[in-house]
Design a protein around this motif. Structure first.
Motif, PDB file in Angstrom:
ATOM      1  N   SER A  37       8.537  59.061 -31.699  1.00 51.84           N
ATOM      2  CA  SER A  37       9.699  58.924 -32.568  1.00 51.84           C
ATOM      3  C   SER A  37       9.372  59.315 -33.999  1.00 51.84           C
ATOM      4  N   LEU A  38       8.252  58.821 -34.506  1.00 50.13           N
ATOM      5  CA  LEU A  38       7.869  59.135 -35.885  1.00 50.13           C
ATOM      6  C   LEU A  38       7.591  60.622 -36.055  1.00 50.13           C
ATOM      7  N   MET A  39       6.886  61.206 -35.096  1.00 54.44           N
ATOM      8  CA  MET A  39       6.566  62.627 -35.194  1.00 54.44           C
ATOM      9  C   MET A  39       7.829  63.471 -35.074  1.00 54.44           C
ATOM     10  N   GLY A  40       8.779  63.026 -34.272  1.00 57.64           N
ATOM     11  CA  GLY A  40      10.043  63.738 -34.119  1.00 57.64           C
ATOM     12  C   GLY A  40      11.057  63.407 -35.182  1.00 57.64           C
ATOM     13  N   ARG A  41      10.642  62.683 -36.220  1.00 54.54           N
ATOM     14  CA  ARG A  41      11.510  62.296 -37.335  1.00 54.54           C
ATOM     15  C   ARG A  41      12.763  61.565 -36.857  1.00 54.54           C
ATOM     16  N   ASN A  42      12.617  60.823 -35.763  1.00 54.39           N
ATOM     17  CA  ASN A  42      13.688  59.981 -35.235  1.00 54.39           C
ATOM     18  C   ASN A  42      14.946  60.773 -34.863  1.00 54.39           C
ATOM     19  N   HIS A  43      14.774  62.048 -34.576  1.00 54.52           N
ATOM     20  CA  HIS A  43      15.887  62.899 -34.141  1.00 54.52           C
ATOM     21  C   HIS A  43      15.655  63.272 -32.676  1.00 54.52           C
ATOM     22  N   PRO A  44      16.695  63.241 -31.840  1.00 50.22           N
ATOM     23  CA  PRO A  44      16.495  63.522 -30.409  1.00 50.22           C
ATOM     24  C   PRO A  44      15.788  64.833 -30.124  1.00 50.22           C
ATOM     25  N   LEU A  45      16.132  65.913 -30.846  1.00 52.21           N
ATOM     26  CA  LEU A  45      15.472  67.195 -30.599  1.00 52.21           C
ATOM     27  C   LEU A  45      13.993  67.116 -30.963  1.00 52.21           C
ATOM     28  N   GLY A  46      13.692  66.514 -32.098  1.00 50.12           N
ATOM     29  CA  GLY A  46      12.293  66.344 -32.481  1.00 50.12           C
ATOM     30  C   GLY A  46      11.539  65.460 -31.506  1.00 50.12           C
ATOM     31  N   ILE A  47      12.210  64.447 -30.983  1.00 54.09           N
ATOM     32  CA  ILE A  47      11.584  63.542 -30.015  1.00 54.09           C
ATOM     33  C   ILE A  47      11.248  64.287 -28.727  1.00 54.09           C
ATOM     34  N   ILE A  48      12.142  65.148 -28.269  1.00 50.42           N
ATOM     35  CA  ILE A  48      11.866  65.929 -27.059  1.00 50.42           C
ATOM     36  C   ILE A  48      10.630  66.798 -27.262  1.00 50.42           C
ATOM     37  N   MET A  49      10.543  67.462 -28.412  1.00 54.72           N
ATOM     38  CA  MET A  49       9.402  68.325 -28.690  1.00 54.72           C
ATOM     39  C   MET A  49       8.112  67.525 -28.809  1.00 54.72           C
ATOM     40  N   ALA A  50       8.175  66.373 -29.503  1.00 55.43           N
ATOM     41  CA  ALA A  50       6.986  65.536 -29.654  1.00 55.43           C
ATOM     42  C   ALA A  50       6.564  64.956 -28.304  1.00 55.43           C
ATOM     43  N   ALA A  51       7.536  64.599 -27.448  1.00 49.93           N
ATOM     44  CA  ALA A  51       7.210  64.056 -26.135  1.00 49.93           C
ATOM     45  C   ALA A  51       6.493  65.096 -25.279  1.00 49.93           C
ATOM     46  N   ILE A  52       6.936  66.350 -25.364  1.00 48.88           N
ATOM     47  CA  ILE A  52       6.259  67.414 -24.615  1.00 48.88           C
ATOM     48  C   ILE A  52       4.837  67.603 -25.131  1.00 48.88           C
ATOM     49  N   LEU A  53       4.653  67.510 -26.464  1.00 52.24           N
ATOM     50  CA  LEU A  53       3.309  67.608 -27.031  1.00 52.24           C
ATOM     51  C   LEU A  53       2.403  66.525 -26.467  1.00 52.24           C
ATOM     52  N   PHE A  54       2.887  65.299 -26.433  1.00 47.44           N
ATOM     53  CA  PHE A  54       2.064  64.213 -25.900  1.00 47.44           C
ATOM     54  C   PHE A  54       1.877  64.349 -24.392  1.00 47.44           C
ATOM     55  N   GLY A  55       2.857  64.921 -23.703  1.00 51.90           N
ATOM     56  CA  GLY A  55       2.658  65.227 -22.296  1.00 51.90           C
ATOM     57  C   GLY A  55       1.528  66.216 -22.101  1.00 51.90           C
ATOM     58  N   ILE A  56       1.463  67.224 -22.991  1.00 51.14           N
ATOM     59  CA  ILE A  56       0.361  68.189 -22.951  1.00 51.14           C
ATOM     60  C   ILE A  56      -0.969  67.499 -23.198  1.00 51.14           C
ATOM     61  N   LEU A  57      -1.005  66.584 -24.166  1.00 50.25           N
ATOM     62  CA  LEU A  57      -2.245  65.869 -24.468  1.00 50.25           C
ATOM     63  C   LEU A  57      -2.693  65.012 -23.283  1.00 50.25           C
ATOM     64  N   TYR A  58      -1.746  64.375 -22.612  1.00 47.99           N
ATOM     65  CA  TYR A  58      -2.104  63.521 -21.476  1.00 47.99           C
ATOM     66  C   TYR A  58      -2.611  64.350 -20.301  1.00 47.99           C
TER      67      TYR A  58
END
Length: 367
Positions: A296-317
């Motif tokens: 949420s913080l990385m995506g600046r609490n915006h749904p589009l940013g959250i989707i992108m940040a979630a994919i990044l963390f999915g890549i990390l996992y």
């Protein structure tokens, strides 16, 4: 004037600064990898290859991302109302109970597409119910939402262990879990999506809950930026004094925001419970509630940013698992260090480079 109050273009706030934070996190992570005697470039190559190199890797990446989208949205909705919900982990856990009870009740009688919307409602209601008491205590008694929600994580975990061990366990089995859901209680995989790009999903549990997460992201955007309730929540989050002056009811807004936040966290359970394991198990959330804070913080609490940040963390996992398999010197604990650095710079230190960006931007405008 403080640099915190200097307006910057969206491409700097939502693009350049997060990218700079992420770059520094990866540079420091590369230095850590180099210290233990491995090549940072080889590790980065393995990370990308494991997460995005084939259909199965992409499937696992998007599977992890799906959970993080739900928990990231959960945290974001609360933050817009000026609340810091640390309880998404517990709310997702209890949401799994609502999801599983629906699947157990209906899987024998109806197909999955009938069970699914009822399970979404069940997971959301149970997650919201678990957020209600902390919300009430904050709104009516002034109890700090951070303390109450994090304590409810532990209460929720204890409750779920009790239910799985003593109530929902399959008679005669040692594993604390429910029976496996029949097809009517399972979300189908999205293998056809991979086939569109000529790839195979393999064993990855990438499933329909990803589509649900995208739809919910759009609905959250509509709620926060296109409705009266969303305006009231954002006003309360920016200035409680201004909200009170405008006649926005504090208690009602806090409770509704937390109920929505808890419901979003509860919906996360659809992904692992009905989409992956097809049963309710102990600790199925796996820390996704806490990762949602960074997302949420990385995506600046915006749904589009959250989707992108979630994919990044999915890549990390997913990529991190591949690295630990291919590079034995880089243990799972080292992968957690790398993930922690990303969380540190993307979350806790998200505005570390803002003063420098403000000075450069002002010099650029004057020039």
């Amino acid at each position: 004037m403080s640099t915190a109050s200097v307006p910057l273009p969206n491409w700097i706030n939502y693009g350049l600064i997060p990218l700079l934070n992420l770059t520094v996190a990866f540079l420091i992570s590369g230095f850590v990898v180099w210290l233990i005697g491995e090549s940072p470039l080889d590790a980065l190559s393995l990370l990308i290859q494991g997460a995005l190199g084939n259909g199965e890797g992409i499937g696992f990446t998007l599977y992890y991302a799906t959970s993080f989208i739900f928990t990231g949205l959960s945290v974001a909705v609360a933050i817009h109302a000026g609340l810091f919900n640390i309880g998404s982990e517990g709310q997702a856990y209890v949401g799994g109970l609502g999801c599983a009870l629906v699947a157990l009740a209906l899987d024998r009688y109806v197909p999955w597409y009938v069970t699914m919307p009822i399970a979404v409602i069940g997971a959301g209601l149970f997650g919201a119910a678990w957020a209600f008491i902390p919300a009430f205590l904050q709104a009516k008694r002034g109890s700090h939402i951070v303390i109450t929600t994090i304590m409810f994580n532990y209460i929720g975990a204890a409750l779920m262990v009790y239910l799985l061990v003593h109530v929902l366990i399959v008679p005669g089995k040692m594993a604390p879990e429910t029976r496996t859901f029949l097809e009517g209680g399972q979300l189908p995989k999205l293998g056809w999506v991979m086939q569109l790009f000529g790839a195979k999903l393999g064993a990855a549990p990438f499933n329909v809950s990803f589509i649900i997460a995208l739809v919910v992201s759009y609905l959250v955007w509509l709620l926060v930026w296109r409705t009266k309730l969303g305006f009231e929540m954002r006003t309360l989050g920016v200035s409680p004094t201004a909200a009170a002056y405008a006649g926005i009811p504090y208690a009602r807004t806090v409770i509704i925001a937390m109920l929505l936040s808890g419901a979003l966290a509860g919906m996360m359970a659809l992904n692992p419970v009905m989409g992956s394991s097809a049963r309710l198990q102990v600790e199925f959330v796996g820390g996704a509630g806490f990762v949602g804070i960074a997302v949420s913080l990385m995506g600046r609490n915006h749904p589009l940013g959250i989707i992108m940040a979630a994919i990044l963390f999915g890549i990390l996992y997913q990529g991190g698992d591949w690295i630990s398999f291919e590079m034995p010197n880089i243990t799972r604990e080292m992968i957690l260090v790398i993930q922690g650095l990303v969380i540190l710079f993307a979350g806790a230190l998200e505005y570390m480079f803002r003063p420098a960006m403000v000075r450069l931007y002002q010099q650029f405008k004057r020039g």
